[in-house]
Design a protein around this motif. Structure first.
Motif, PDB file in Angstrom:
ATOM      1  N   PHE A 105       0.811  -1.209   0.000  1.00  0.00           N
ATOM      2  CA  PHE A 105       0.000   0.000   0.000  1.00  0.00           C
ATOM      3  C   PHE A 105       0.851   1.269   0.000  1.00  0.00           C
ATOM      4  N   LEU A 106       1.917   1.296   0.788  1.00  0.00           N
ATOM      5  CA  LEU A 106       2.720   2.511   0.883  1.00  0.00           C
ATOM      6  C   LEU A 106       3.589   2.710  -0.354  1.00  0.00           C
ATOM      7  N   TYR A 107       4.094   1.617  -0.934  1.00  0.00           N
ATOM      8  CA  TYR A 107       4.762   1.738  -2.222  1.00  0.00           C
ATOM      9  C   TYR A 107       3.784   2.297  -3.257  1.00  0.00           C
ATOM     10  N   SER A 108       2.568   1.788  -3.227  1.00  0.00           N
ATOM     11  CA  SER A 108       1.570   2.206  -4.210  1.00  0.00           C
ATOM     12  C   SER A 108       1.202   3.672  -4.040  1.00  0.00           C
ATOM     13  N   ALA A 109       1.143   4.155  -2.797  1.00  0.00           N
ATOM     14  CA  ALA A 109       0.829   5.562  -2.563  1.00  0.00           C
ATOM     15  C   ALA A 109       1.857   6.458  -3.248  1.00  0.00           C
ATOM     16  N   THR A 110       3.131   6.107  -3.100  1.00  0.00           N
ATOM     17  CA  THR A 110       4.188   6.872  -3.770  1.00  0.00           C
ATOM     18  C   THR A 110       4.073   6.744  -5.285  1.00  0.00           C
ATOM     19  N   PHE A 111       3.871   5.530  -5.759  1.00  0.00           N
ATOM     20  CA  PHE A 111       3.819   5.254  -7.199  1.00  0.00           C
ATOM     21  C   PHE A 111       2.689   6.013  -7.893  1.00  0.00           C
ATOM     22  N   PHE A 112       1.484   5.947  -7.317  1.00  0.00           N
ATOM     23  CA  PHE A 112       0.340   6.596  -7.972  1.00  0.00           C
ATOM     24  C   PHE A 112       0.432   8.119  -7.908  1.00  0.00           C
ATOM     25  N   ASP A 113       1.063   8.666  -6.867  1.00  0.00           N
ATOM     26  CA  ASP A 113       1.246  10.116  -6.839  1.00  0.00           C
ATOM     27  C   ASP A 113       2.266  10.557  -7.881  1.00  0.00           C
ATOM     28  N   ILE A 114       3.288   9.755  -8.100  1.00  0.00           N
ATOM     29  CA  ILE A 114       4.243  10.072  -9.161  1.00  0.00           C
ATOM     30  C   ILE A 114       3.543  10.040 -10.517  1.00  0.00           C
ATOM     31  N   LEU A 115       2.705   9.027 -10.734  1.00  0.00           N
ATOM     32  CA  LEU A 115       1.946   8.948 -11.985  1.00  0.00           C
ATOM     33  C   LEU A 115       1.037  10.171 -12.151  1.00  0.00           C
ATOM     34  N   TYR A 116       0.443  10.608 -11.038  1.00  0.00           N
ATOM     35  CA  TYR A 116      -0.419  11.786 -11.108  1.00  0.00           C
ATOM     36  C   TYR A 116       0.377  13.023 -11.518  1.00  0.00           C
ATOM     37  N   MET A 117       1.561  13.181 -10.946  1.00  0.00           N
ATOM     38  CA  MET A 117       2.376  14.342 -11.286  1.00  0.00           C
ATOM     39  C   MET A 117       2.819  14.313 -12.745  1.00  0.00           C
ATOM     40  N   VAL A 118       2.968  13.115 -13.291  1.00  0.00           N
ATOM     41  CA  VAL A 118       3.395  12.976 -14.687  1.00  0.00           C
ATOM     42  C   VAL A 118       2.225  13.168 -15.655  1.00  0.00           C
ATOM     43  N   THR A 119       1.077  12.588 -15.286  1.00  0.00           N
ATOM     44  CA  THR A 119      -0.056  12.571 -16.223  1.00  0.00           C
ATOM     45  C   THR A 119      -1.117  13.635 -15.952  1.00  0.00           C
ATOM     46  N   GLY A 120      -1.244  14.053 -14.700  1.00  0.00           N
ATOM     47  CA  GLY A 120      -2.290  15.000 -14.346  1.00  0.00           C
ATOM     48  C   GLY A 120      -3.666  14.377 -14.202  1.00  0.00           C
ATOM     49  N   VAL A 121      -3.754  13.051 -14.252  1.00  0.00           N
ATOM     50  CA  VAL A 121      -5.033  12.356 -14.094  1.00  0.00           C
ATOM     51  C   VAL A 121      -5.398  12.308 -12.618  1.00  0.00           C
ATOM     52  N   LYS A 122      -6.464  13.015 -12.235  1.00  0.00           N
ATOM     53  CA  LYS A 122      -6.806  13.170 -10.823  1.00  0.00           C
ATOM     54  C   LYS A 122      -7.133  11.850 -10.144  1.00  0.00           C
ATOM     55  N   SER A 123      -7.718  10.904 -10.879  1.00  0.00           N
ATOM     56  CA  SER A 123      -8.091   9.629 -10.258  1.00  0.00           C
ATOM     57  C   SER A 123      -6.869   8.892  -9.715  1.00  0.00           C
ATOM     58  N   THR A 174      -6.396   7.546  -5.922  1.00  0.00           N
ATOM     59  CA  THR A 174      -5.965   6.172  -5.645  1.00  0.00           C
ATOM     60  C   THR A 174      -4.788   6.174  -4.678  1.00  0.00           C
ATOM     61  N   ALA A 175      -3.858   7.103  -4.865  1.00  0.00           N
ATOM     62  CA  ALA A 175      -2.716   7.216  -3.948  1.00  0.00           C
ATOM     63  C   ALA A 175      -3.192   7.493  -2.529  1.00  0.00           C
ATOM     64  N   PHE A 176      -4.202   8.349  -2.392  1.00  0.00           N
ATOM     65  CA  PHE A 176      -4.753   8.673  -1.081  1.00  0.00           C
ATOM     66  C   PHE A 176      -5.373   7.438  -0.427  1.00  0.00           C
ATOM     67  N   HIS A 177      -6.094   6.652  -1.219  1.00  0.00           N
ATOM     68  CA  HIS A 177      -6.700   5.432  -0.698  1.00  0.00           C
ATOM     69  C   HIS A 177      -5.627   4.411  -0.300  1.00  0.00           C
ATOM     70  N   CYS A 178      -4.574   4.317  -1.099  1.00  0.00           N
ATOM     71  CA  CYS A 178      -3.470   3.400  -0.768  1.00  0.00           C
ATOM     72  C   CYS A 178      -2.775   3.831   0.517  1.00  0.00           C
ATOM     73  N   LEU A 179      -2.652   5.144   0.689  1.00  0.00           N
ATOM     74  CA  LEU A 179      -2.053   5.662   1.917  1.00  0.00           C
ATOM     75  C   LEU A 179      -2.876   5.238   3.132  1.00  0.00           C
ATOM     76  N   ALA A 180      -4.199   5.305   2.992  1.00  0.00           N
ATOM     77  CA  ALA A 180      -5.083   4.873   4.079  1.00  0.00           C
ATOM     78  C   ALA A 180      -4.897   3.386   4.363  1.00  0.00           C
ATOM     79  N   GLY A 181      -4.775   2.575   3.313  1.00  0.00           N
ATOM     80  CA  GLY A 181      -4.571   1.142   3.499  1.00  0.00           C
ATOM     81  C   GLY A 181      -3.262   0.845   4.203  1.00  0.00           C
ATOM     82  N   GLY A 182      -2.217   1.568   3.840  1.00  0.00           N
ATOM     83  CA  GLY A 182      -0.922   1.361   4.492  1.00  0.00           C
ATOM     84  C   GLY A 182      -0.970   1.667   5.973  1.00  0.00           C
ATOM     85  N   ILE A 183      -1.649   2.765   6.326  1.00  0.00           N
ATOM     86  CA  ILE A 183      -1.772   3.143   7.736  1.00  0.00           C
ATOM     87  C   ILE A 183      -2.600   2.110   8.499  1.00  0.00           C
TER      88      ILE A 183
END
Length: 244
Positions: free
Chosen positions: A119-137, A141-150
């Motif tokens: 989950f925490l790897y995914s939070a970082t990964f999806f936020d990087i994808l967001y910064m690259v693509t600008g796709v808000k979803s 997803t990164a926010f939800h993964c962050l919640a799962g990691g916690i």
């Protein structure tokens, strides 16, 4: 065949029998010390790239795929001295429970710990994808993964503590110390980032220093998880000379 007891070892004397620098390779199991130097499975004082000579392997052999009968093939060279303030004995009720449910000895922590890692790897990964693509979803997803990691970090930390106490009687170990301290750091950063994102949903899109601080917090998750995972791997499959 096993030989009669010939010597009483304390923990320091046993630790010296690590199979390196010309020293014999010895292990202790249930208070008996065995010399495994002649075994091809203990070359260099290491067995299956996991267990090392020079220590008490009573807990390890209880979870091994074989029983204590394999020790009948090596020499019995002495007994392990019980030292004041040494390792604690396992309560009888717990020993009985572990005998009936072997799963509890080895598997709870390795099973649970994978969830916060992913989950925490995914939070970082999806936020990087967001910064690259600008796709808000992707950011959502990164926010939800962050919640799962916690969510899964406390069970992972508790089962890790239990495994440390169970298999090593909570004796001081450098790798475990690093893992525990970094786990608290990781939980604090992840929780702070989650609360920040929950209270300020557009923090990733805002201008200013806060935007970059939040991103830095998210980017720090993967490296911290990697370090914790590395030290956990060193306990299971050590590459260095020791685990303590």
């Amino acid at each position: 065949m096993a030989e009669p007891d010939r010597k009483e070892y304390d923990s320091k004397a046993l630790a010296a029998c690590d199979g390196n620098s010309g020293n014999p390779a010895c292990v202790a199991v249930d208070g008996v010390v065995y010399d495994v130097s002649a075994s091809k499975l203990w070359k260099g004082g290491q067995h299956m790239k996991r267990h090392r000579a020079g220590g008490d392997l009573s807990a390890d052999i209880a979870a091994a795929p074989h029983g204590r009968e394999v020790l009948e093939k090596v020499a019995r060279v002495g007994t392990l001295k019980k030292e004041a303030g040494g390792e604690r004995e396992m309560p009888g009720w717990l020993a009985g429970l572990l005998e009936r449910v072997p799963f509890l000895r080895r598997h709870p922590h390795p099973m649970v710990v994978h969830f916060p890692i992913v989950f925490l790897y995914s939070a970082t990964f999806f936020d990087i994808l967001y910064m690259v693509t600008g796709v808000k979803s992707l950011e959502v997803t990164a926010f939800h993964c962050l919640a799962g990691g916690i969510l899964f970090m406390p069970p992972a930390m508790l089962t890790g503590w239990f495994t440390w106490w169970l298999n090593y009687m909570a004796r001081p170990m450098a790798h475990v110390t690093v893992k525990m301290r970094l786990s608290w750091v990781l939980l604090a950063i992840a929780a702070a980032a989650f609360v920040w994102r929950f209270c300020v949903p557009d923090v990733m899109d805002e201008a200013g220093a806060g935007h970059w601080v939040y991103i830095a917090m998210l980017l720090s998750l993967a490296p911290i998880v990697s370090v914790i995972g590395y030290y956990g791997g060193e306990l299971t499959f050590p590459t260095g000379k020791g685990r303590s």
